[in-house]
Design a protein around this motif. Structure first.
Motif, PDB file in Angstrom:
ATOM      1  N   SER A  90       3.435  -8.485   2.160  1.00 45.68           N
ATOM      2  CA  SER A  90       4.028  -7.511   2.475  1.00 45.68           C
ATOM      3  C   SER A  90       4.077  -7.245   4.124  1.00 45.68           C
ATOM      4  O   SER A  90       5.181  -6.905   4.598  1.00 45.68           O
ATOM      5  CB  SER A  90       3.245  -6.013   2.062  1.00 45.68           C
ATOM      6  OG  SER A  90       3.739  -5.038   2.550  1.00 45.68           O
ATOM      7  N   ARG A 133       9.468  -9.590   9.177  1.00 47.47           N
ATOM      8  CA  ARG A 133      10.823 -10.213   9.081  1.00 47.47           C
ATOM      9  C   ARG A 133      12.013  -9.072   9.055  1.00 47.47           C
ATOM     10  O   ARG A 133      12.873  -9.255   9.776  1.00 47.47           O
ATOM     11  CB  ARG A 133      10.999 -11.224   7.987  1.00 47.47           C
ATOM     12  CG  ARG A 133       9.959 -12.431   8.118  1.00 47.47           C
ATOM     13  CD  ARG A 133       9.876 -13.034   6.650  1.00 47.47           C
ATOM     14  NE  ARG A 133       9.154 -14.312   6.708  1.00 47.47           N
ATOM     15  CZ  ARG A 133       8.843 -15.128   5.833  1.00 47.47           C
ATOM     16  NH1 ARG A 133       9.296 -14.923   4.429  1.00 47.47           N
ATOM     17  NH2 ARG A 133       8.107 -16.189   6.114  1.00 47.47           N
ATOM     18  N   ARG A 170       4.144  -9.936   6.269  1.00 47.01           N
ATOM     19  CA  ARG A 170       5.088 -10.980   6.535  1.00 47.01           C
ATOM     20  C   ARG A 170       6.515 -10.336   6.468  1.00 47.01           C
ATOM     21  O   ARG A 170       7.428 -10.457   7.282  1.00 47.01           O
ATOM     22  CB  ARG A 170       4.904 -12.422   5.978  1.00 47.01           C
ATOM     23  CG  ARG A 170       3.658 -12.791   6.440  1.00 47.01           C
ATOM     24  CD  ARG A 170       3.577 -14.280   5.901  1.00 47.01           C
ATOM     25  NE  ARG A 170       3.793 -14.739   4.389  1.00 47.01           N
ATOM     26  CZ  ARG A 170       2.934 -14.609   3.638  1.00 47.01           C
ATOM     27  NH1 ARG A 170       1.507 -14.548   4.372  1.00 47.01           N
ATOM     28  NH2 ARG A 170       2.830 -14.818   2.632  1.00 47.01           N
ATOM     29  N   THR A 171       6.619  -9.796   5.229  1.00 39.57           N
ATOM     30  CA  THR A 171       8.128  -9.250   4.937  1.00 39.57           C
ATOM     31  C   THR A 171       8.507  -8.053   5.869  1.00 39.57           C
ATOM     32  O   THR A 171       9.452  -7.967   6.387  1.00 39.57           O
ATOM     33  CB  THR A 171       8.112  -8.721   3.526  1.00 39.57           C
ATOM     34  OG1 THR A 171       7.733  -9.629   2.471  1.00 39.57           O
ATOM     35  CG2 THR A 171       9.661  -8.069   3.075  1.00 39.57           C
ATOM     36  N   ASN A 172       7.338  -7.305   6.049  1.00 35.72           N
ATOM     37  CA  ASN A 172       7.847  -6.102   7.160  1.00 35.72           C
ATOM     38  C   ASN A 172       7.999  -6.783   8.472  1.00 35.72           C
ATOM     39  O   ASN A 172       8.948  -6.218   9.237  1.00 35.72           O
ATOM     40  CB  ASN A 172       6.666  -5.133   7.200  1.00 35.72           C
ATOM     41  CG  ASN A 172       6.447  -4.477   6.000  1.00 35.72           C
ATOM     42  OD1 ASN A 172       7.371  -4.237   5.205  1.00 35.72           O
ATOM     43  ND2 ASN A 172       5.187  -3.840   5.616  1.00 35.72           N
TER      44      ASN A 172
END
Length: 219
Positions: free
Chosen positions: A180, A186, A182-184
């Motif tokens: 989560s 990106r 890492r996704t945020n």
């Protein structure tokens, strides 16, 4: 003899303090299921199990209409990576047992054999996992324990299973949190890049319009 009894009582006090929580919040270790198989479809049951857990199950066809003409089924059990752990065809009952090598969802599927299409039947499944699958009778004979001491041993192992499951869930939660984050990161980077691109495009468009209006002597 008194020392042994005192030890048992102390273990009882320690373990029974956790027993209510185990009964209320402990993970399911056994499941009795009843599947109704349609004439031309497959039905599956699944269990999410972590690595190093013993699983036992037995299944049987239930057909009340005519016991003399019992329909046959096929059964297949697959691991999370797709490996086949159990596969039987043209049977009315069977059983499977395995020790999990990896965490994930283990799938057991059942369907009617070709000769029985259009009949329909039900399958009774008794699936045991972890401490529910352990042969406690053999443990009692081997370690020469019985009665209250045996029940305390079961509760102790239940506490260990709860602890292992909590550690497993915590590791999964940590992994999901990392994904989560890492996704945020990106998404935030993509947003900044999109904003910068829009600003650059707006500046270029403004310069183009300004040059165009100068050429037309509008400004």
């Amino acid at each position: 003899m008194g020392t042994r009894d005192d030890a048992v009582i102390l273990r009882a006090i320690a373990v029974l303090l956790c027993s209510a929580w185990i009964l209320a919040a402990g993970p399911p270790t056994a499941a009795a299921l009843w599947l109704s198989l349609p004439p031309s479809a497959t039905k599956c049951v699944s269990e999410e199990i972590h690595a190093g857990v013993v699983a036992l199950a037995d299944y049987a066809v239930v057909h009340d209409d005519d016991p003399q003409s019992m329909p046959t089924i096929s059964a297949k059990v697959t691991a999370p990576n797709g490996d086949t752990l159990h596969h039987k065809e043209n049977v009315t009952m069977g059983e499977f047992a395995f020790t999990t090598n990896e965490p994930g969802t283990y799938l057991a599927c059942f369907w009617l054999d070709g000769a029985n299409k259009g009949i329909g039947a039900s399958v009774s499944i008794n699936w045991k996992i972890g401490i529910a699958a352990k042969d406690w009778e053999s443990v009692a004979k081997k370690e020469k324990i019985e009665g209250l001491e045996l029940e305390l041993r079961k509760l102790e192992e239940a506490v260990e299973v709860i602890h292992e499951n909590l550690l497993y869930l915590r590791s999964r939660e940590a992994g999901m949190r990392d994904v989560s984050e890492r996704t945020n990161g990106r998404v935030a980077l993509f947003s900044v890049m999109s904003l910068a691109l829009c600003i650059v495009a707006s500046v270029l468009q403004l310069r183009h319009l300004k040059g165009y209006f100068h050429k037309k002597k509008l400004i």
